[in-house]
Write a protein that holds these residues in place. Structure first.
Motif, PDB file in Angstrom:
ATOM      1  N   ASP A   1       0.843  -1.189   0.000  1.00  0.00           N
ATOM      2  CA  ASP A   1       0.000   0.000   0.000  1.00  0.00           C
ATOM      3  C   ASP A   1       0.884   1.247   0.000  1.00  0.00           C
ATOM      4  OD1 ASP A   1       0.845   0.613   2.594  1.00  0.00           O
ATOM      5  OD2 ASP A   1      -0.968  -0.127   3.549  1.00  0.00           O
ATOM      6  N   PRO A   2       0.311   2.419  -0.266  1.00  0.00           N
ATOM      7  CA  PRO A   2       1.117   3.639  -0.372  1.00  0.00           C
ATOM      8  C   PRO A   2       1.914   3.975   0.878  1.00  0.00           C
ATOM      9  CG  PRO A   2      -1.049   3.991  -1.319  1.00  0.00           C
ATOM     10  CD  PRO A   2      -1.090   2.647  -0.639  1.00  0.00           C
ATOM     11  N   LEU A   3       1.388   3.662   2.054  1.00  0.00           N
ATOM     12  CA  LEU A   3       2.102   3.953   3.293  1.00  0.00           C
ATOM     13  C   LEU A   3       3.406   3.175   3.365  1.00  0.00           C
ATOM     14  CD1 LEU A   3      -1.004   3.824   5.611  1.00  0.00           C
ATOM     15  CD2 LEU A   3       0.481   5.826   5.393  1.00  0.00           C
ATOM     16  N   LEU A   4       3.341   1.874   3.099  1.00  0.00           N
ATOM     17  CA  LEU A   4       4.543   1.052   3.187  1.00  0.00           C
ATOM     18  C   LEU A   4       5.518   1.368   2.062  1.00  0.00           C
ATOM     19  CD1 LEU A   4       6.014  -1.030   4.792  1.00  0.00           C
ATOM     20  CD2 LEU A   4       4.693  -2.826   3.655  1.00  0.00           C
ATOM     21  N   LYS A   5       5.007   1.633   0.878  1.00  0.00           N
ATOM     22  CA  LYS A   5       5.879   2.037  -0.233  1.00  0.00           C
ATOM     23  C   LYS A   5       6.657   3.296   0.131  1.00  0.00           C
ATOM     24  CE  LYS A   5       3.491   0.241  -4.337  1.00  0.00           C
ATOM     25  NZ  LYS A   5       2.798   0.623  -5.593  1.00  0.00           N
ATOM     26  N   THR A   6       5.963   4.260   0.715  1.00  0.00           N
ATOM     27  CA  THR A   6       6.619   5.510   1.107  1.00  0.00           C
ATOM     28  C   THR A   6       7.657   5.259   2.182  1.00  0.00           C
ATOM     29  OG1 THR A   6       4.667   6.822   0.539  1.00  0.00           O
ATOM     30  CG2 THR A   6       6.228   7.799   2.088  1.00  0.00           C
ATOM     31  N   ALA A   7       7.336   4.401   3.161  1.00  0.00           N
ATOM     32  CA  ALA A   7       8.294   4.090   4.227  1.00  0.00           C
ATOM     33  C   ALA A   7       9.552   3.438   3.657  1.00  0.00           C
ATOM     34  CB  ALA A   7       7.644   3.175   5.262  1.00  0.00           C
TER      35      ALA A   7
ATOM     36  N   VAL B   1      16.102  14.080   5.291  1.00  0.00           N
ATOM     37  CA  VAL B   1      15.726  13.453   4.026  1.00  0.00           C
ATOM     38  C   VAL B   1      14.469  12.600   4.206  1.00  0.00           C
ATOM     39  CG1 VAL B   1      16.438  11.629   2.408  1.00  0.00           C
ATOM     40  CG2 VAL B   1      18.003  13.494   2.950  1.00  0.00           C
ATOM     41  N   ILE B   2      14.425  11.855   5.301  1.00  0.00           N
ATOM     42  CA  ILE B   2      13.266  10.994   5.582  1.00  0.00           C
ATOM     43  C   ILE B   2      12.014  11.828   5.832  1.00  0.00           C
ATOM     44  CG2 ILE B   2      12.293   9.390   7.267  1.00  0.00           C
ATOM     45  CD1 ILE B   2      15.209   8.329   7.625  1.00  0.00           C
TER      46      ILE B   2
ATOM     47  N   LEU C   1       6.606  13.769   4.371  1.00  0.00           N
ATOM     48  CA  LEU C   1       5.673  14.889   4.273  1.00  0.00           C
ATOM     49  C   LEU C   1       5.286  15.202   2.834  1.00  0.00           C
ATOM     50  CD1 LEU C   1       6.997  17.340   7.004  1.00  0.00           C
ATOM     51  CD2 LEU C   1       5.048  15.771   7.108  1.00  0.00           C
ATOM     52  N   LYS C   2       6.159  14.886   1.897  1.00  0.00           N
ATOM     53  CA  LYS C   2       5.801  15.058   0.484  1.00  0.00           C
ATOM     54  C   LYS C   2       4.643  14.149   0.122  1.00  0.00           C
ATOM     55  CE  LYS C   2       7.635  14.854  -4.219  1.00  0.00           C
ATOM     56  NZ  LYS C   2       8.840  14.560  -5.064  1.00  0.00           N
ATOM     57  N   ALA C   3       4.672  12.924   0.654  1.00  0.00           N
ATOM     58  CA  ALA C   3       3.611  11.955   0.363  1.00  0.00           C
ATOM     59  C   ALA C   3       2.377  12.164   1.227  1.00  0.00           C
ATOM     60  CB  ALA C   3       4.149  10.542   0.542  1.00  0.00           C
ATOM     61  N   PHE C   4       2.595  12.553   2.488  1.00  0.00           N
ATOM     62  CA  PHE C   4       1.490  12.677   3.442  1.00  0.00           C
ATOM     63  C   PHE C   4       1.657  13.975   4.234  1.00  0.00           C
ATOM     64  CE2 PHE C   4       2.298   8.141   2.794  1.00  0.00           C
ATOM     65  CZ  PHE C   4       1.053   7.735   2.326  1.00  0.00           C
ATOM     66  N   PRO C   5       1.358  15.113   3.608  1.00  0.00           N
ATOM     67  CA  PRO C   5       1.642  16.414   4.251  1.00  0.00           C
ATOM     68  C   PRO C   5       0.867  16.674   5.524  1.00  0.00           C
ATOM     69  CG  PRO C   5       0.373  16.680   2.212  1.00  0.00           C
ATOM     70  CD  PRO C   5       0.823  15.258   2.251  1.00  0.00           C
ATOM     71  N   ASP C   6      -0.238  15.976   5.749  1.00  0.00           N
ATOM     72  CA  ASP C   6      -1.046  16.216   6.952  1.00  0.00           C
ATOM     73  C   ASP C   6      -0.661  15.314   8.123  1.00  0.00           C
ATOM     74  OD1 ASP C   6      -2.531  18.140   5.593  1.00  0.00           O
ATOM     75  OD2 ASP C   6      -3.974  16.659   4.859  1.00  0.00           O
ATOM     76  N   HIS C   7       0.300  14.419   7.919  1.00  0.00           N
ATOM     77  CA  HIS C   7       0.674  13.487   8.982  1.00  0.00           C
ATOM     78  C   HIS C   7       1.670  14.129   9.944  1.00  0.00           C
ATOM     79  CE1 HIS C   7      -0.517   9.486   6.807  1.00  0.00           C
ATOM     80  NE2 HIS C   7      -1.503  10.368   6.874  1.00  0.00           N
TER      81      HIS C   7
ATOM     82  N   TRP D   1       4.146   9.212  12.006  1.00  0.00           N
ATOM     83  CA  TRP D   1       5.363   8.508  11.592  1.00  0.00           C
ATOM     84  C   TRP D   1       6.392   8.639  12.710  1.00  0.00           C
ATOM     85  CZ3 TRP D   1       5.456   5.684   7.192  1.00  0.00           C
ATOM     86  CH2 TRP D   1       4.473   5.955   6.232  1.00  0.00           C
ATOM     87  N   ILE D   2       6.987   7.517  13.093  1.00  0.00           N
ATOM     88  CA  ILE D   2       8.002   7.519  14.144  1.00  0.00           C
ATOM     89  C   ILE D   2       9.320   7.075  13.505  1.00  0.00           C
ATOM     90  CG2 ILE D   2       8.665   6.666  16.415  1.00  0.00           C
ATOM     91  CD1 ILE D   2       5.738   6.144  17.005  1.00  0.00           C
TER      92      ILE D   2
END
Length: 242
Positions: A15-21, A61-62, A67-73, A91-92
């Motif tokens: 899913d997009p979350l894991l891909k971004t991580a 960098v991380i 934030l580029k992928a999920f700016p509201d997180h 995100w931790i």
């Protein structure tokens, strides 16, 4: 170098979350790798608690990638950003877990990233940029190194297990408590005690079935946020120290 890439099929299934991580961890890992075994300045957050330029640059960098992928997180990161642990989408990040190892040229450190929703880990990545080992996990779908699913040890008693431990930076009562716990483990006839100095990778050792258990007093959220999910998804259990 051990190469454990995520396959094309796995990438399609993520899913997009894991891909971004994964992408963020690889970017942070590249920063750490570029600094490794080079001369750099050391700062001290405490007497034995080091921080380097690699920690700071990797973290930035991380954070930028997340934030580029999920700016509201929200983001809780070890060095520079401390959003609330109660944030609903959080995100931790530990941008360089094992800085002491890193600073002394020991290739045993990692980038650790976890996404928590409503106070519970949902996906995570732990990446050793030197060996190339990239571990990923998603709640309810297992924990993996590449395509290999991880499973905890079947040891039922301490005398069947190898045990890992960690030391907090405190050189007083907490250090003494850790030493006493190690002594107690030996009296239970554990196969041995290991201390490698990178909690996220220690928890991977548990999830992989190499350690029967791991303990450390006063871990910070970024030390275990991803590792907790790996242990749970591999069939293990995380508790507070008794």
């Amino acid at each position: 170098m051990i190469d454990t890439p995520i396959t094309t099929k796995q990438q399609d299934d993520l899913d997009p979350l894991l891909k971004t991580a994964i992408q963020a961890a690889e970017m942070g890992g590249e920063v750490c790798r570029s600094y490794f075994n080079r001369e750099f300045a050391l700062d001290h957050k405490a007497a034995c608690n080091l921080v380097t330029a690699a920690d700071i640059e990797s973290e930035q960098v991380i954070i930028d990638a997340l934030l580029k992928a999920f700016p509201d997180h929200a983001i809780l990161a070890e060095e520079t950003r401390q959003d609330s642990l109660q944030s609903p989408d959080l995100w931790i990040v530990d941008p360089l877990d094992g800085t002491n190892n890193f600073a002394h040229g020991i290739p045993h450190f990692s980038v650790s990233i976890a996404y928590w929703r409503q106070g519970r880990p949902e996906c995570g990545v732990i990446y050793n940029p030197i060996t190339g080992e990239l571990y990923h996990a998603k709640r309810g779908q297992g924990a993996f190194l590449g395509e290999r699913q991880l499973h905890v040890s079947q040891a039922a008693q301490l005398n069947e297990a190898l045990v890992g431990c960690g030391f907090y930076y405190d050189r007083g009562k907490m250090m003494q408590a850790t030493l006493q716990a190690i002594e107690a483990c030996f009296f239970e006839n554990v196969h041995g005690i290991r201390r490698f100095g990178t909690a996220s990778l220690d928890l991977i050792q548990v999830a992989s079935g190499r350690y029967g258990g791991f303990f450390e007093y006063q871990l910070a959220p970024w030390d275990f946020a991803a590792g907790r999910l790996f242990v749970e998804e591999a069939g293990g259990r995380i508790t507070t120290c008794a």
